[in-house]
Design a protein around this motif. Structure first.
Motif, PDB file in Angstrom:
ATOM      1  N   LEU A  43       0.841  -1.188   0.000  1.00 18.81           N
ATOM      2  CA  LEU A  43       0.000   0.000   0.000  1.00 18.81           C
ATOM      3  C   LEU A  43       0.879   1.241   0.000  1.00 18.81           C
ATOM      4  N   HIS A  44       0.874   1.970  -1.114  1.00 17.03           N
ATOM      5  CA  HIS A  44       1.580   3.247  -1.212  1.00 17.03           C
ATOM      6  C   HIS A  44       0.555   4.356  -0.984  1.00 17.03           C
ATOM      7  N   TRP A  45       0.627   4.969   0.197  1.00 14.74           N
ATOM      8  CA  TRP A  45      -0.373   5.966   0.564  1.00 14.74           C
ATOM      9  C   TRP A  45       0.287   7.096   1.331  1.00 14.74           C
ATOM     10  N   GLY A  46      -0.027   8.317   0.956  1.00 17.08           N
ATOM     11  CA  GLY A  46       0.499   9.495   1.628  1.00 17.08           C
ATOM     12  C   GLY A  46      -0.212  10.721   1.097  1.00 17.08           C
ATOM     13  N   ILE A  47       0.283  11.916   1.443  1.00 15.92           N
ATOM     14  CA  ILE A  47      -0.391  13.121   0.961  1.00 15.92           C
ATOM     15  C   ILE A  47      -0.234  13.278  -0.551  1.00 15.92           C
TER      16      ILE A  47
END
Length: 431
Positions: A43-47
């Motif tokens: 899971l690549h998740w950020g702002i």
């Protein structure tokens, strides 16, 4: 902001505890479990998800890090639900989740004391999504792995600069030793505040491959991780053969021994193997990228990885609102339906006697060899070089016998009458 608030700098570069890494018994056991798991979700998740341009948006467009950081004040993933994420991933047959805790943009997706540039302090969301995800993973019985970036495009103390992040507005006059301590402080938090962690997944070492003498201080960092959680595995996406202190070897966008993407030319070592790949074309959420791989393609990729003795870490880029994309959830459901029927031909297996062939691959579990026929066009004959005597051959689905003949150095399966499927599996019992 560019430089996260720095707290608690202590003595650095302590003498390496041991010149040669000796894995703890619980680490060796964790390696075996990891090898058996075969399937994980990345899971690549950020702002960066807010921009809908992927996780490299700041670098690719030379965005000033001060302006980029303003996005944090609008990050409010109201539809994030850790239970639903973990349930969907577990139902897909995946055994572990690896999530980005801090990517190259420097934003921490957890509550950290060592920077106010994090999801609790810098956003109106004010929730530690990593804590919620960790608690749910532990509750539902799925392993949690943590991605952690070695490089940072925002902090002044990531200095000297590597080959990326030159257009993000930093002056580059910081102290490397403070950045190194910052990383170790955060790693200590991650391995102290979130329960049992299955692995730390490092990325960014390659940023200094232009500086062959650059010392990342990995020996001390790896020793810290193994001291805090001896069973925690360490992998590093450096595109090299494994370094001392690492517990598994990873390959980016390629199966072990292949190098179609140009990132996996390294030799295959003796550690457990993992290959990471994207479900569509990007790691982080990209609004235009709807080119998702089909369920049969994903299943065949998983099976081919298992045929080489490797795990598949399949990536999804969550949306800025906190939901997994609907197409990704659909693909997970399709994979889960297949894994419920055929998972035993993948889980707990080793690389088969034939790892790569035009028609497919094989996996092995003890005296059972699974012949995975992955071709859209069924071959008339499949020749398998085997030293073992075959006592039985039949279709996994129905138990229907498959005709065979013994030849010098192996056997030949007569498969012309079989109908193609996503994976037509022939079971061979060996003596």
């Amino acid at each position: 902001m560019c430089l996260g608030t720095f707290l608690g700098v202590s003595s650095l570069f302590a003498q390496n505890e041991s010149a040669v890494y000796q894995p703890a018994p619980e680490n060796l056991q964790a390696r075996e479990v990891f090898k058996d798991n075969k399937f994980g979700i990345f899971l690549h998740w950020g702002i960066y998800s807010m921009f809908g341009q992927g996780e490299w948006y700041m670098q690719n467009e030379n965005i000033d890090c001060h302006e980029y950081a303003k996005a944090a004040s609008g990050f409010y993933p109201a539809k994030f639900n850790a239970h639903d994420w973990v349930a969907a991933i577990k139902d897909a047959g995946a055994k572990y989740i690896c999530i980005t805790t801090r990517h190259h943009d420097g934003f921490s997706m957890f509550d950290t004391r060592y920077s106010d540039y994090d999801i609790v302090d810098a956003t109106p969301f004010k929730r530690d999504i990593l804590k919620e995800l960790a608690d749910e993973c532990h509750k539902q019985g799925i392993k949690l792995h943590l991605y952690y970036s070695h490089l940072d495009w925002t902090r002044e103390d990531y200095y000297p600069l590597g080959r990326t992040g030159h257009g993000t507005g930093r002056t580059g006059h910081g102290e490397w030793k403070t950045y190194y301590q910052f990383m170790n402080n955060q790693l200590t938090e991650l391995l102290t505040n979130y329960g049992e962690i299955g692995a730390i997944w490092f990325d960014g070492w390659w940023d200094h491959d232009i500086h062959p003498d650059f010392d990342w201080g990995l020996d001390e960092q790896y020793a810290l991780i193994h001291r805090l959680q001896p069973a925690c595995l360490i992998g590093n996406n450096h595109h090299q053969t494994p370094f001392e202190g690492e517990d598994f070897q990873m390959f980016e966008r390629d199966l072990p021994g292949e190098n179609k993407a140009g990132l996996s030319g390294q030799a295959i070592g003796s550690l457990p193997l993992e290959t990471c790949e994207t479900m569509n074309g990007m790691w982080g959420y990209r609004v235009k990228d709807q080119n998702y791989k089909s369920v049969p393609t994903l299943i065949r990729l998983l099976v081919r990885a298992a045929g080489k003795g490797a795990n598949l870490l399949m990536n999804i880029g969550p949306q800025p609102n906190g939901e997994l994309p609907a197409v990704a959830v659909e693909r997970l459901k399709g994979m889960g339906e297949w894994m419920k029927k055929y998972g035993e031909t993948v889980y707990g297996t080793e690389a088969g006697d034939v790892m790569t062939a035009d028609w497919g691959t094989t996996t092995r579990k003890g005296n059972t060899l699974y012949v995975h026929i992955l071709s859209d066009k069924m071959p008339k004959l499949i020749t398998l070089p085997l030293n073992d005597k075959v006592t039985d051959a039949y279709l996994f689905d129905s138990g229907e016998k498959v005709s065979r003949e013994t030849v010098k150095g192996g056997i030949v399966l007569h498969t012309a009458s079989l109908t193609p499927d996503t994976d037509r599996i022939v079971v061979l019992k060996l003596k």
